[in-house]
Structures are given as structure tokens and as C-alpha cells.
Design an enzyme around this catalytic site. Structure first.
Site, short mmCIF file in Angstrom:
data_model
loop_
_atom_site.label_atom_id
_atom_site.label_comp_id
_atom_site.label_asym_id
_atom_site.label_seq_id
_atom_site.Cartn_x
_atom_site.Cartn_y
_atom_site.Cartn_z
N GLY A 13 23.96 -1.81 -3.88
CA GLY A 13 22.50 -1.86 -3.75
C GLY A 13 21.88 -2.77 -4.81
CG ASN A 35 26.14 4.72 3.07
OD1 ASN A 35 25.46 3.92 2.44
ND2 ASN A 35 25.63 5.80 3.64
CB THR A 38 19.43 0.74 1.86
OG1 THR A 38 19.98 1.58 0.83
CG2 THR A 38 18.68 1.60 2.88
CE1 TYR A 148 14.66 7.84 -3.72
CE2 TYR A 148 12.50 7.80 -4.78
CZ TYR A 148 13.83 7.40 -4.74
OH TYR A 148 14.32 6.57 -5.71
NE ARG A 189 11.96 -0.98 -3.16
CZ ARG A 189 13.04 -0.62 -3.85
NH1 ARG A 189 12.91 0.24 -4.83
NH2 ARG A 189 14.22 -1.09 -3.55
N1 UDP Z 1 1.63 -1.72 -1.41
C1 UDP Z 1 0.68 -2.64 -0.96
N2 UDP Z 1 1.09 -3.60 -0.07
C2 UDP Z 1 2.37 -3.69 0.38
C3 UDP Z 1 3.32 -2.76 -0.08
C4 UDP Z 1 2.91 -1.78 -0.97
O1 UDP Z 1 -0.49 -2.60 -1.35
O2 UDP Z 1 2.65 -4.59 1.19
C5 UDP Z 1 1.22 -0.72 -2.42
C6 UDP Z 1 1.60 0.72 -2.09
O3 UDP Z 1 0.60 1.36 -1.34
C7 UDP Z 1 1.73 1.31 -3.48
C8 UDP Z 1 2.22 0.14 -4.34
O4 UDP Z 1 1.91 -1.03 -3.61
O5 UDP Z 1 0.48 1.75 -3.97
C9 UDP Z 1 3.71 0.18 -4.63
O6 UDP Z 1 4.38 0.42 -3.43
P1 UDP Z 1 5.95 0.34 -3.28
O7 UDP Z 1 6.26 0.62 -1.86
O8 UDP Z 1 6.45 -0.92 -3.87
O9 UDP Z 1 6.54 1.50 -4.21
P2 UDP Z 1 6.06 2.95 -4.69
O10 UDP Z 1 5.70 2.76 -6.10
O11 UDP Z 1 4.88 3.41 -3.87
O12 UDP Z 1 7.26 3.80 -4.48
#
Ligand code: UDP
Length: 315
Positions: A13, A35, A38, A148, A189
Site C-alpha cells: 500500500g 492481498n 487497495t 473504519y 482523498r
Molecule cells: N474533500 C474535498 N474534496 C474532495 C475530497 C475531499 O473537499 O475532492 C474534503 C473532505 O470532505 C474532508 C477533507 O477534504 O473534509 C479530507 O478528506 P479526505 O477524504 O482526504 O480524508 P479524511 O481526512 O476525511 O479522512
């Protein structure tokens, strides 16, 4: 002293593969178990010919007997991006619960030091800011992120139980948002999303108002902290992350600057239970190891952007 053997679950990963590189560089033997749900074999392709490296294609949620001595078990296997773990919800719960149980069983049998990759998500949508390790968190136990969050909370609980009952030499790292090369471009993300959008000249997707905050740590800084924790005697959970906090709108502006072009913004609904703020208190890591992240966000994003750009060209 003979070479140490390190078992890394989730070794193909994002963070796992950087750990494989680091332990190989340090002269260890590395058993990389994954595995590939991801994870991606391309992340460890360059290590496959190394005689100190071995890839084991296996799901740690299922029992496995690994032959030979093992000195460290680093349990990093789990989907980690919100869209992945919501789609792979049962697997995520299983790898946090059964996977951690199996990984602890290996550490117990081999008398190895065990390190659990936990997460800032154990703090949920935190009411204490910045988050210190003694904060118990504010987690919705039945919401979409619970698969999670609660899996990792269980993983922490069973790790401490193995320490108390079986005297396994355990440690727990709570990892805050981390970014860098080898993230999957489409893992959902925010950093890979924005970089993908910038590379393909699409509007940046801002969830909610964009005023929610995160604190982003470059992967090399994190790996440096993980290795120090693994080689120490520390047993209590330790936060690791970069304490510099940014809003998502600030991050969008930085990506725009790095890509050297104007990009539109498009608003999308805020996902349920999305934490409003997140920032690690890293006093514990500083006190124990003098550890503090070195790579500033702009510099790390620049390196990550360049890596994604190169990947695209190689396709
Ligand atoms: N986010 C966003 N646009 C995107 C993806 C994520 O505004 O295209 C925001 C999401 O709502 C969160 C933050 O960015 O507030 C971080 O999201 P991520 O999925 O990276 O990780 P998290 O910290 O939420 O696990």
C-alpha cells in the site's frame, strides 16, 4: 547482530510500501504481506528482485503461519480512504478486527515487537482541539465512517489486551492525514483528487463550505517517525502527523499555485460525519524522539504533484 526481519501487512500500500523501502535500506529482511485489494504490486515492483525482500500475497484477516524468525510486525493493512472503506465496509471491519488479531498472534508466537497503524479517526469529529492522545474521541458508532473508526478502535483495544494478557511488546501509532507519491490517483482523498483535477483541468471539488480543516504530513516524515517508534520501547498510543493546519479551500489554492493555472471550484455536499477540524498534538513524539515533521506542505505537494505528473506520462 544478524539482520532483523520485519513483517509489514499492507506492505504494497501507500505507507506500507514506503516502509518496505526504508527497512530494506536499513539492511533488514522484509516480508511484505498484502492481498492487493487497495495495495498495488507496482509500489514494490522494484524490490521484488532483492534477496532480502519477499512478497506474500495473502489477506491477513485469514490465518497464516509464517516460517522463520520475525523481529517486528507492523500492521498496516486496511483500506484507508473514505470511499474505499465505505465500499469495502465488511473487509475493513475484518482487517481491523480479525486481521489485527492474526497479526498480534504472529507477534506473540515470534516474540516480535508489534506496531499497530491506528488513525486520527479514533477521535471522530473531535471536540478537543488539537487532539491529544488522552482524548477518547467523538465517534458515531453506526455512521458510514464507523466501519473504519470502530475497527481501528477495536484494533487498539485488542492490541492493549495482548500487551496486558500475553505480554506482547506492542505500540500504537495514530496517523493523521498523510500524502505523497504512491497514493492512488483515484482513491478519493482530497490530495490525489485535487492533483488529478488539476492535471486534467477539471474543477476542484470542494465538499461542504471548504472551511473544514486537516493537517497534512508528507510520507517521508511519517516513515521516519514510524521507524523511531518501532525501534523504541514506547507502548502508549502516539500521534504522528504534521501540526500545521489548513482549510480545504487553502489546500485548493495551493494546488492551483503549484499547477500554475486557474481552476474552477465546484461545491459538493459534505459527506456524513466528515470531521470539521483535525490537528495532532505531537508533544509526546517530540518529547520521546525529538520527532517533528520537516517537509512543508507546499514543498511536499510539489513533489507529489511531480510524481503524479510522471505517472500520467508513463501511461
Ligand atoms: N474533500 C474535498 N474534496 C474532495 C475530497 C475531499 O473537499 O475532492 C474534503 C473532505 O470532505 C474532508 C477533507 O477534504 O473534509 C479530507 O478528506 P479526505 O477524504 O482526504 O480524508 P479524511 O481526512 O476525511 O479522512
Amino acid at each position: 547482530m544478524s539482520a532483523r526481519t520485519v513483517l509489514i501487512t499492507g506492505g504494497a500500500g501507500f505507507i506500507g510500501s514506503h516502509l518496505c523501502d526504508r527497512f530494506i535500506k536499513d539492511g533488514c529482511r522484509v516480508l511484505c504481506l498484502d492481498n492487493l485489494v487497495t495495495g498495488d504490486k507496482r509500489n514494490i515492483q522494484h524490490l521484488l528482485g532483492n534477496f532480502r525482500f519477499k512478497f506474500i500475497h495473502h489477506d491477513i484477516s485469514k490465518k497464516i503461519i509464517v516460517k522463520g524468525p520475525i523481529h517486528f510486525v507492523l500492521h498496516f493493512a486496511s483500506p484507508a480512504s473514505p470511499i474505499d472503506y465505505m465500499e469495502l465496509s465488511i473487509q475493513t471491519l475484518k482487517v481491523g478486527a480479525l486481521g489485527t488479531h492474526n497479526a498480534l498472534g504472529i507477534a506473540k508466537a515470534k516474540k516480535a515487537r508489534f506496531l499497530l497503524a491506528s488513525t486520527s479517526e479514533v477521535y471522530g469529529d473531535p471536540l478537543v482541539h488539537p487532539q491529544t492522545e488522552d482524548y477518547w474521541g467523538h465517534v458515531n458508532p453506526i455512521g458510514p465512517r464507523s466501519v473504519y473508526d470502530e475497527a481501528k478502535r477495536f484494533a487498539e483495544a485488542i492490541t492493549m489486551a495482548y500487551r496486558r494478557v500475553h505480554k506482547v511488546n506492542t505500540s500504537i501509532i495514530r496517523i493523521f492525514n498523510t500524502y505523497g507519491p504512491r497514493m492512488r490517483m483515484r482513491d478519493g482523498r482530497v490530495v490525489p483528487n485535487f492533483i488529478y483535477q488539476a492535471l486534467y483541468k477539471k474543477p476542484l471539488t470542494i465538499y461542504g463550505t471548504g472551511h473544514q480543516t486537516r493537517s497534512f504530513c508528507y510520507v517521508d516524515d511519517l516513515v521516519d517517525g514510524i521507524v523511531r517508534l518501532a525501534r523504541s520501547k514506547v507502548s502508549m498510543p502516539m500521534n504522528m502527523g504534521n501540526p500545521n493546519e489548513f482549510t480545504i479551500l487553502e489546500l485548493a489554492n495551493m494546488i492551483e499555485d503549484i499547477s500554475g493555472q486557474k481552476l474552477k471550484r465546484i461545491k459538493k455536499p459534505l459527506p456524513q460525519d466528515d470531521p470539521k477540524q483535525r490537528r495532532p498534538d505531537i508533544s509526546f513524539a517530540k518529547k520521546e524522539f525529538g520527532w517533528t515533521p520537516k517537509v512543508q506542505l507546499k514543498e511536499g505537494l510539489g513533489r507529489t504533484f511531480a510524481w503524479f505528473q510522471q505517472q500520467r506520462q508513463e501511461k
